[in-house]
Design an enzyme around this catalytic site. Sequence first.
Site, PDB file in Angstrom:
ATOM      1  N   ARG A 172       0.826  -1.231   0.000  1.00 46.66           N
ATOM      2  CA  ARG A 172       0.000   0.000   0.000  1.00 46.66           C
ATOM      3  C   ARG A 172       0.853   1.272   0.000  1.00 46.66           C
ATOM      4  O   ARG A 172       0.481   2.276   0.631  1.00 46.66           O
ATOM      5  CB  ARG A 172      -0.937   0.061   1.211  1.00 46.66           C
ATOM      6  CG  ARG A 172      -2.008  -0.998   1.267  1.00 46.66           C
ATOM      7  CD  ARG A 172      -3.030  -0.811   0.143  1.00 46.66           C
ATOM      8  NE  ARG A 172      -4.124  -1.741   0.307  1.00 46.66           N
ATOM      9  CZ  ARG A 172      -4.100  -3.018  -0.078  1.00 46.66           C
ATOM     10  NH1 ARG A 172      -3.034  -3.511  -0.681  1.00 46.66           N
ATOM     11  NH2 ARG A 172      -5.140  -3.787   0.113  1.00 46.66           N
ATOM     12  N   SER A 256     -10.359  -0.368   3.416  1.00 42.90           N
ATOM     13  CA  SER A 256      -9.678  -0.620   4.696  1.00 42.90           C
ATOM     14  C   SER A 256      -9.161   0.711   5.227  1.00 42.90           C
ATOM     15  O   SER A 256      -8.487   1.441   4.507  1.00 42.90           O
ATOM     16  CB  SER A 256      -8.485  -1.543   4.490  1.00 42.90           C
ATOM     17  OG  SER A 256      -8.901  -2.779   3.982  1.00 42.90           O
ATOM     18  N   GLU A 352      -4.528   4.130   6.438  1.00 40.90           N
ATOM     19  CA  GLU A 352      -4.317   4.045   4.979  1.00 40.90           C
ATOM     20  C   GLU A 352      -4.657   5.354   4.259  1.00 40.90           C
ATOM     21  O   GLU A 352      -3.849   5.846   3.485  1.00 40.90           O
ATOM     22  CB  GLU A 352      -5.183   2.918   4.401  1.00 40.90           C
ATOM     23  CG  GLU A 352      -4.424   1.741   3.848  1.00 40.90           C
ATOM     24  CD  GLU A 352      -5.256   0.924   2.871  1.00 40.90           C
ATOM     25  OE1 GLU A 352      -5.959   1.512   2.021  1.00 40.90           O
ATOM     26  OE2 GLU A 352      -5.199  -0.302   2.959  1.00 40.90           O
TER      27      GLU A 352
HETATM   28  N1  EPU Z   1     -11.243 -10.402  10.208  1.00 40.30           N
HETATM   29  C1  EPU Z   1     -11.913 -10.459  11.426  1.00 40.30           C
HETATM   30  N2  EPU Z   1     -12.867  -9.511  11.670  1.00 40.30           N
HETATM   31  C2  EPU Z   1     -13.182  -8.536  10.802  1.00 40.30           C
HETATM   32  C3  EPU Z   1     -12.494  -8.474   9.569  1.00 40.30           C
HETATM   33  C4  EPU Z   1     -11.511  -9.417   9.305  1.00 40.30           C
HETATM   34  O1  EPU Z   1     -11.676 -11.333  12.248  1.00 40.30           O
HETATM   35  O2  EPU Z   1     -14.080  -7.738  11.095  1.00 40.30           O
HETATM   36  C5  EPU Z   1     -10.262 -11.445   9.899  1.00 40.30           C
HETATM   37  C6  EPU Z   1     -10.812 -12.378   8.815  1.00 40.30           C
HETATM   38  O3  EPU Z   1     -11.561 -13.424   9.373  1.00 40.30           O
HETATM   39  C7  EPU Z   1      -9.564 -12.885   8.162  1.00 40.30           C
HETATM   40  C8  EPU Z   1      -8.600 -11.716   8.297  1.00 40.30           C
HETATM   41  O4  EPU Z   1      -9.113 -10.879   9.331  1.00 40.30           O
HETATM   42  O5  EPU Z   1      -9.036 -13.966   8.871  1.00 40.30           O
HETATM   43  C9  EPU Z   1      -8.407 -10.937   7.001  1.00 40.30           C
HETATM   44  O6  EPU Z   1      -9.654 -10.379   6.594  1.00 40.30           O
HETATM   45  P1  EPU Z   1     -10.016 -10.107   5.043  1.00 40.30           P
HETATM   46  O7  EPU Z   1      -9.787 -11.341   4.254  1.00 40.30           O
HETATM   47  O8  EPU Z   1     -11.371  -9.498   4.980  1.00 40.30           O
HETATM   48  O9  EPU Z   1      -8.931  -9.088   4.533  1.00 40.30           O
HETATM   49  P2  EPU Z   1      -8.237  -7.832   5.218  1.00 40.30           P
HETATM   50  O10 EPU Z   1      -6.865  -8.204   5.619  1.00 40.30           O
HETATM   51  O11 EPU Z   1      -9.117  -7.264   6.286  1.00 40.30           O
HETATM   52  C10 EPU Z   1      -7.102  -6.957   3.054  1.00 40.30           C
HETATM   53  C11 EPU Z   1      -6.944  -5.650   2.347  1.00 40.30           C
HETATM   54  C12 EPU Z   1      -8.175  -5.340   1.517  1.00 40.30           C
HETATM   55  C13 EPU Z   1      -8.370  -6.448   0.506  1.00 40.30           C
HETATM   56  C14 EPU Z   1      -8.520  -7.777   1.254  1.00 40.30           C
HETATM   57  C15 EPU Z   1      -8.557  -8.939   0.317  1.00 40.30           C
HETATM   58  C16 EPU Z   1      -5.482  -4.265   3.685  1.00 40.30           C
HETATM   59  C17 EPU Z   1      -5.376  -3.117   4.627  1.00 40.30           C
HETATM   60  N3  EPU Z   1      -6.713  -4.584   3.307  1.00 40.30           N
HETATM   61  O12 EPU Z   1      -8.171  -6.814   3.995  1.00 40.30           O
HETATM   62  O13 EPU Z   1      -7.919  -4.127   0.816  1.00 40.30           O
HETATM   63  O14 EPU Z   1      -9.521  -6.224  -0.287  1.00 40.30           O
HETATM   64  O15 EPU Z   1      -7.369  -7.978   2.109  1.00 40.30           O
HETATM   65  O16 EPU Z   1      -7.300  -9.132  -0.248  1.00 40.30           O
HETATM   66  O17 EPU Z   1      -4.470  -4.837   3.293  1.00 40.30           O
HETATM   67  C18 EPU Z   1      -8.153  -1.759   1.013  1.00 40.30           C
HETATM   68  O18 EPU Z   1      -6.921  -1.696   1.086  1.00 40.30           O
HETATM   69  O19 EPU Z   1      -8.866  -0.732   1.031  1.00 40.30           O
HETATM   70  C19 EPU Z   1      -8.804  -3.065   0.924  1.00 40.30           C
HETATM   71  C20 EPU Z   1     -10.127  -3.213   0.961  1.00 40.30           C
END
Ligand code: EPU
Length: 357
Positions: A172, A256, A352
């Site tokens: 990012r 995010s 972010e």
């Molecule tokens: N999780 C929770 N509770 C929540 C949300 C997430 O426990 O409320 C846990 C999920 O169960 C999972 C882990 O956290 O085990 C990761 O969650 P998720 O797969 O939804 O992805 P993320 O890490 O929260 C990142 C990116 C997103 C991208 C997704 C998919 C960042 C900051 N965010 O989110 O990017 O779409 O992975 O690859 O790296 C963005 O940057 O704006 C964005 C949406």
Amino acid sequence: MSTQSLVFSDQDLQARNTLGLPARAAVAVLDDESVIPALCAALAAGRNGQEADDPLFILGGSNLVIEARPRHRILRVALRGIRLRDETASHWVVEAAAGEPWHGFVDHCLAQGWPGLENLALIPGTVGAAPVQNIGAYGLELDQRLHSVVAWDLRSGRERTLRPDECGFSYRDSVFKRDGAGRWLIVRVRFALPKAWASRLDYPDLRDHPGLRSEGGAPGSESGSLRPTPRQIFDAVCDIRRRKLPDPAVLGNAGSFFKNPVIGADQAAGLKQRFPDLRTYLQADGRVKLAAGWLIEQAGWKGRRLGPVGMHARQALVLVNHGGAQAADVLALAQAVRADVQARFGVELEQEPVVLD
Ligand code: EPU
């Protein structure tokens, strides 16, 4: 206020930032590259003490916390056009103008038979904003598909073509973000899309999506039955995003709100002992990435509100505007969440979106 051919006028920006924050500023629309040298000359004159204008900010709009009356002048890039620029034995080199909407561009590439960007479907914003954030989702980051970025360095007044290794990409982040939104004016982005396309299904949510199971194949099976097409992956990514992430047109948000923090292996091991459910992802350098959404949920913020803003009920990492929020409300909630996560886990969350004042 004008910069030769570019005319700045006072405009409402509430519909131009995905958090839907109320804002007005002096805005000019760039829809013709030929005016850029005049813009550079005016900026240089300003730097030399003649008629110093307010600083310039190049608007992306989807990763932004904007104050009601920013002192910056805003440049909105509306350059359009997509073309196949080159074709080598191994790649299609596709060039898109910075003002093209990102999702439409990804869709267009698939329709033309140039797959490779499907994991990045439905990300809000424009093609020109994509390298700034080094957008990434579902196992793919933009820098893995980038050929080059054509950008004007507004400080030197020169057009440059930057290769990926010159863009300073990391998670990012990029030189375009680090140098501040007033230095680089991205006009075109080129992508190298491999002809030997291979699906990228490392991300569990995607690999396990029902739309990607073919007849008799189990999700994640190694039997070779999992052979989705690029279009099926595109559709699955859109489906996952629609289920988890709020549509900014319905509920204001900036995706995010925090980065997933990366911490040392020792600290991660200590946390894992205290919190066995902690989500950890080992990085190539031995450090450990944590899921910020999980940390925020555990700190009690999932679905919780503070005034007109809150953390989303389906994805705690997404800060949402329930209506009527100002930048100060967003920053107050971000601070409260950061403080609670720090107190509970000893982990610092980094924001972010950029703040535009
Ligand atoms: N999780 C929770 N509770 C929540 C949300 C997430 O426990 O409320 C846990 C999920 O169960 C999972 C882990 O956290 O085990 C990761 O969650 P998720 O797969 O939804 O992805 P993320 O890490 O929260 C990142 C990116 C997103 C991208 C997704 C998919 C960042 C900051 N965010 O989110 O990017 O779409 O992975 O690859 O790296 C963005 O940057 O704006 C964005 C949406």
